[in-house]
Scaffold this motif. Structure first.
Motif, PDB file in Angstrom:
ATOM      1  N   CYS A 112      85.173  63.159  24.744  1.00  0.00           N
ATOM      2  CA  CYS A 112      83.785  63.957  24.717  1.00  0.00           C
ATOM      3  C   CYS A 112      82.881  62.861  23.947  1.00  0.00           C
ATOM      4  O   CYS A 112      83.270  62.204  23.353  1.00  0.00           O
ATOM      5  CB  CYS A 112      84.000  64.962  24.000  1.00  0.00           C
ATOM      6  SG  CYS A 112      82.538  65.982  23.828  1.00  0.00           S
ATOM      7  N   LEU A 141      91.152  67.259  21.111  1.00  0.00           N
ATOM      8  CA  LEU A 141      91.156  66.086  21.585  1.00  0.00           C
ATOM      9  C   LEU A 141      91.569  64.937  20.846  1.00  0.00           C
ATOM     10  O   LEU A 141      92.070  63.891  21.332  1.00  0.00           O
ATOM     11  CB  LEU A 141      89.932  65.887  22.530  1.00  0.00           C
ATOM     12  CG  LEU A 141      89.284  66.865  23.508  1.00  0.00           C
ATOM     13  CD1 LEU A 141      88.282  66.607  24.077  1.00  0.00           C
ATOM     14  CD2 LEU A 141      90.609  66.738  24.783  1.00  0.00           C
ATOM     15  N   THR A 181      86.803  67.835  27.652  1.00  0.00           N
ATOM     16  CA  THR A 181      85.808  67.261  27.483  1.00  0.00           C
ATOM     17  C   THR A 181      84.656  68.421  27.442  1.00  0.00           C
ATOM     18  O   THR A 181      84.842  69.571  27.362  1.00  0.00           O
ATOM     19  CB  THR A 181      85.416  66.518  28.865  1.00  0.00           C
ATOM     20  OG1 THR A 181      84.209  65.676  28.673  1.00  0.00           O
ATOM     21  CG2 THR A 181      85.206  67.138  29.961  1.00  0.00           C
ATOM     22  N   PHE A 240      80.308  64.350  22.488  1.00  0.00           N
ATOM     23  CA  PHE A 240      80.165  64.622  20.954  1.00  0.00           C
ATOM     24  C   PHE A 240      81.223  64.505  20.211  1.00  0.00           C
ATOM     25  O   PHE A 240      82.243  63.773  20.793  1.00  0.00           O
ATOM     26  CB  PHE A 240      80.043  66.118  20.990  1.00  0.00           C
ATOM     27  CG  PHE A 240      78.904  66.652  21.868  1.00  0.00           C
ATOM     28  CD1 PHE A 240      77.789  65.778  21.851  1.00  0.00           C
ATOM     29  CD2 PHE A 240      78.740  67.784  22.516  1.00  0.00           C
ATOM     30  CE1 PHE A 240      76.384  66.216  22.583  1.00  0.00           C
ATOM     31  CE2 PHE A 240      77.737  68.314  23.156  1.00  0.00           C
ATOM     32  CZ  PHE A 240      76.628  67.441  23.437  1.00  0.00           C
ATOM     33  N   SER A 241      81.243  64.568  19.038  1.00  0.00           N
ATOM     34  CA  SER A 241      82.352  64.061  18.070  1.00  0.00           C
ATOM     35  C   SER A 241      82.778  65.154  16.904  1.00  0.00           C
ATOM     36  O   SER A 241      82.341  65.085  15.674  1.00  0.00           O
ATOM     37  CB  SER A 241      82.059  62.801  17.568  1.00  0.00           C
ATOM     38  OG  SER A 241      83.029  62.126  16.842  1.00  0.00           O
ATOM     39  N   CYS A 242      83.039  66.172  17.260  1.00  0.00           N
ATOM     40  CA  CYS A 242      83.391  67.318  16.382  1.00  0.00           C
ATOM     41  C   CYS A 242      84.818  66.733  15.441  1.00  0.00           C
ATOM     42  O   CYS A 242      85.743  66.605  16.112  1.00  0.00           O
ATOM     43  CB  CYS A 242      83.823  68.623  17.098  1.00  0.00           C
ATOM     44  SG  CYS A 242      82.296  69.182  17.893  1.00  0.00           S
ATOM     45  N   TYR A 264      87.097  68.165  13.991  1.00  0.00           N
ATOM     46  CA  TYR A 264      88.107  69.267  14.426  1.00  0.00           C
ATOM     47  C   TYR A 264      88.597  69.264  15.758  1.00  0.00           C
ATOM     48  O   TYR A 264      89.401  69.907  15.768  1.00  0.00           O
ATOM     49  CB  TYR A 264      87.882  70.729  13.897  1.00  0.00           C
ATOM     50  CG  TYR A 264      86.753  71.282  14.496  1.00  0.00           C
ATOM     51  CD1 TYR A 264      87.038  71.819  15.897  1.00  0.00           C
ATOM     52  CD2 TYR A 264      85.520  71.459  13.788  1.00  0.00           C
ATOM     53  CE1 TYR A 264      85.667  72.225  16.288  1.00  0.00           C
ATOM     54  CE2 TYR A 264      84.325  71.933  14.692  1.00  0.00           C
ATOM     55  CZ  TYR A 264      84.601  72.388  15.765  1.00  0.00           C
ATOM     56  OH  TYR A 264      83.471  72.787  16.563  1.00  0.00           O
ATOM     57  N   CYS A 265      88.073  68.583  16.584  1.00  0.00           N
ATOM     58  CA  CYS A 265      88.498  68.648  18.037  1.00  0.00           C
ATOM     59  C   CYS A 265      90.055  68.282  18.286  1.00  0.00           C
ATOM     60  O   CYS A 265      90.482  67.316  17.940  1.00  0.00           O
ATOM     61  CB  CYS A 265      87.475  67.707  18.851  1.00  0.00           C
ATOM     62  SG  CYS A 265      87.918  67.776  20.713  1.00  0.00           S
TER      63      CYS A 265
HETATM   64  S1  SF4 Z   1      84.962  70.375  20.189  1.00  0.00           S
HETATM   65 FE1  SF4 Z   1      85.502  68.287  21.155  1.00  0.00          FE
HETATM   66  S2  SF4 Z   1      85.148  68.810  23.434  1.00  0.00           S
HETATM   67 FE2  SF4 Z   1      84.027  70.248  22.253  1.00  0.00          FE
HETATM   68  S3  SF4 Z   1      82.274  69.469  21.883  1.00  0.00           S
HETATM   69 FE3  SF4 Z   1      83.327  68.944  19.991  1.00  0.00          FE
HETATM   70  S4  SF4 Z   1      84.079  67.142  20.525  1.00  0.00           S
HETATM   71 FE4  SF4 Z   1      83.426  67.601  22.306  1.00  0.00          FE
END
Ligand code: SF4
Lengths: 234, 326
Positions: B92, B101, B140, B94-96, B98-99
């Protein structure tokens, strides 16, 4: 050793010598974790038809095996990038736009299980266009010297962006809590979590009664209390 | 949103695809590197995903393997019995912190598979066996990629011509265009700003996400709200109550199709990688309980966190729309 954190190793020419040099640099038994703060910079010359100057390599192809390797270009910026082919014999008719040399693929392969791809940096100075007759040690020395300011700049920028992580030992806590292996894992986890919240985890253990611990069972109770505090913050 | 990629790796066989040219046209300044197979870059051993996160690379590839998968049992199926997901991109922009992925892949680099028609072909095979519930934005956030890739709109078009397909597009992005269709569900993940600022890096603020939800509702789209994952933070009661106030005030919940609520949970196998990828993040360093292969918050905490949101939504008359993850 040229300084307490910089070691120079001369690999010699060719893949066998390069792999052997890597083995000398990082003897058997070392793990990825032991080397997580190390960076390897391979500096050397190469041939190219229509390129000149210093390059950082973003793709290495081993001509003999056809395998490709990709160093991550994250730690260095502002240096032109190129792809490179590692050959077993001097390439007299180089393809345009590609660098040719004789060690990089062996170095990458020898180290890739221990060192992350961003920590392997390949710097190559073009010395010829396939005709190596007349290339002397003196010529190569002068050529590398002429790029030393750039190379030094790269080394210092890479040094600035890294550094050995300070690891704080919790050995005293283990001892005072009569900690088993799994209790140690919990203690480390709680200390790390507390630190991510800006809390002094060791102080929490003190407040949770570590001074009264006289057995593994009471050690466990203290760990449970600290966990309770950290997971129910108001 | 148009992400910046320092390097773009392009599989030789991906070069002839229209989507490849479209994507590359956004990145004249990126360094382009030809590769034979995306796995040579994506699956390299010992990558530093935390560092890559600061400077992501993009990989354009052709997926000649499986494209549609069964979702893990821990995923909410919204009463559909079974749901599948399509892997048309991995990772992704974005960059959470806790993701999942970050836990699943050892890299932060993003792959876009450019052979979307092959995905549609595989989908059609599944549809021969009956209706299909498919999440196309699972590995993603396709909405976040919509500034550079046309996949979100291609999936929408495909769903429009295949009524037996129910398509879920989950996102945290501020997507501008949505399609009003019975079988397309836009699932917006909403979090309190305190959580967004601390843990959901590079994602839009709560106000922007609420505006996006309202635009989608005004366009007549099917909207799902996801309060999932709820993330534990200090003063969570105050924070999630304020958050619930805002949601109830600012969104017409009667028009929302359904709502999912769940606390953070992740497969125990992924936690180690996740902690390596976000070494200082309290979202992942939390001392989780282990239950049936998953890392979860302690039961009492889970119940309290869920209770806040569930009670507030029930009191707002949304009880019949709630899907609660255990
Ligand atoms: S949780 Fe993971 S896939 Fe969802 S927006 Fe955040 S970084 Fe992207």
């Amino acid at each position: 050793m040229v300084s307490d954190d910089l070691e120079i190793i001369l690999t010699g020419i060719g893949k066998v010598n390069a792999a052997f040099a890597c083995g000398r640099m990082f003897p058997m038994g070392l793990t990825r974790n032991d080397l997580k703060a190390d960076i390897v910079i391979n500096i050397g010359t190469c041939g190219a038809r229509d390129l000149s100057g210093l390059f950082i390599v973003n793709k290495i192809t081993d001509e003999a095996t056809g395998r490709d390797f990709y160093p991550d270009i994250i730690r260095v910026s502002g240096v032109p990038e190129a792809s490179l082919v590692t050959v077993d014999e001097v390439k007299t008719d180089p393809d345009p736009g590609v660098l040719y040399e004789m060690e990089a693929s062996a170095i990458y392969q020898a180290l890739s299980k221990l060192i992350s791809p961003d920590r392997m940096i390949f710097l190559k100075v073009v010395s010829d266009s396939g005709d190596v007759n007349g290339i002397t040690t003196e010529y190569v020395n002068d050529l590398i010297k002429s790029h030393l300011p750039e190379i030094k700049r790269i080394i210092s920028s890479v040094r600035e962006g890294t550094g050995k992580e300070a690891s704080i030992s919790n050995d005293d806590l283990y001892e005072r809590l009569y900690a088993s292996t799994s209790m140690r894992v919990h203690i480390d986890e709680l200390i790390r979590y507390a630190s991510s919240l800006g809390i002094d985890g060791r102080k929490l253990f003190a407040e949770a009664g570590i001074d009264e611990v006289s057995s593994r069972a009471s050690g466990k109770e203290v760990i449970t209390r600290v966990r309770g505090i950290l997971t129910h913050l108001h | 949103m148009c992400a910046a990629f320092s390097h773009i790796y392009i599989e030789e066989r991906a070069r002839s695809y229209e989507e490849t040219s479209r994507i590359l046209s956004h990145f004249s300044d990126s360094t382009k590197i030809s590769i034979r197979h995306y796995k040579d870059v994506f699956n390299r051993p010992s990558q530093d995903s935390a560092l890559q996160n600061e400077s992501k690379s993009l990989i354009l590839a052709v997926n000649d393997g499986r494209k549609i998968f069964d979702a893990a049992p821990v995923c909410q199926d919204f009463g559909m019995g079974k749901f599948y997901y399509a892997e048309s991109a991995m990772n992704c922009v974005f960059s959470c912190d806790y993701c999942f992925l970050k836990g699943m892949y050892g890299t932060s680099n993003v792959v876009i598979f450019v052979n979307i028609e092959d995905y549609f072909e595989e989908c059609e095979k599944y549809l021969k066996d009956g209706p299909l519930y498919l999440c196309a934005s699972f590995d993603t956030d396709l909405g976040a990629l919509s500034g550079i890739s046309s996949w979100q709109s291609k999936w929408e078009d495909f769903a429009s011509s295949h009524p037996d397909l129910t398509l879920e597009l989950r996102t945290k992005s501020a997507i501008c265009e949505v399609k009003s269709a019975d079988n397309i569900i836009y699932a917006f993940t909403l979090s309190p700003d305190e959580v967004i600022r601390r843990y959901e890096k590079k994602t839009p603020s709560l106000d922007v996400r609420i505006r996006t939800v309202n635009n989608a509702l005004n366009s007549g789209a099917n909207v799902r709200l996801c309060f999932d994952p709820l993330i534990y933070i200090k003063d969570y009661e105050l924070c999630y109550n304020r958050f619930a106030d805002k949601i109830i005030n600012d969104i017409d919940l009667k028009s929302v199709r359904d709502i999912s609520v769940g606390t953070f949970r992740i497969s125990s196998d992924y936690l180690h990688n996740l902690r390596r990828a976000c070494p200082g993040s309290s979202a992942v360093l939390f001392p989780f309980d282990r239950e049936e292969g998953y890392c979860v918050y302690p039961k009492d905490l889970r119940e309290k966190m869920m209770g806040i949101i569930v009670n507030r939504l029930e009191n707002a008359g949304c009880g019949n729309k709630l899907y609660v993850n255990p």
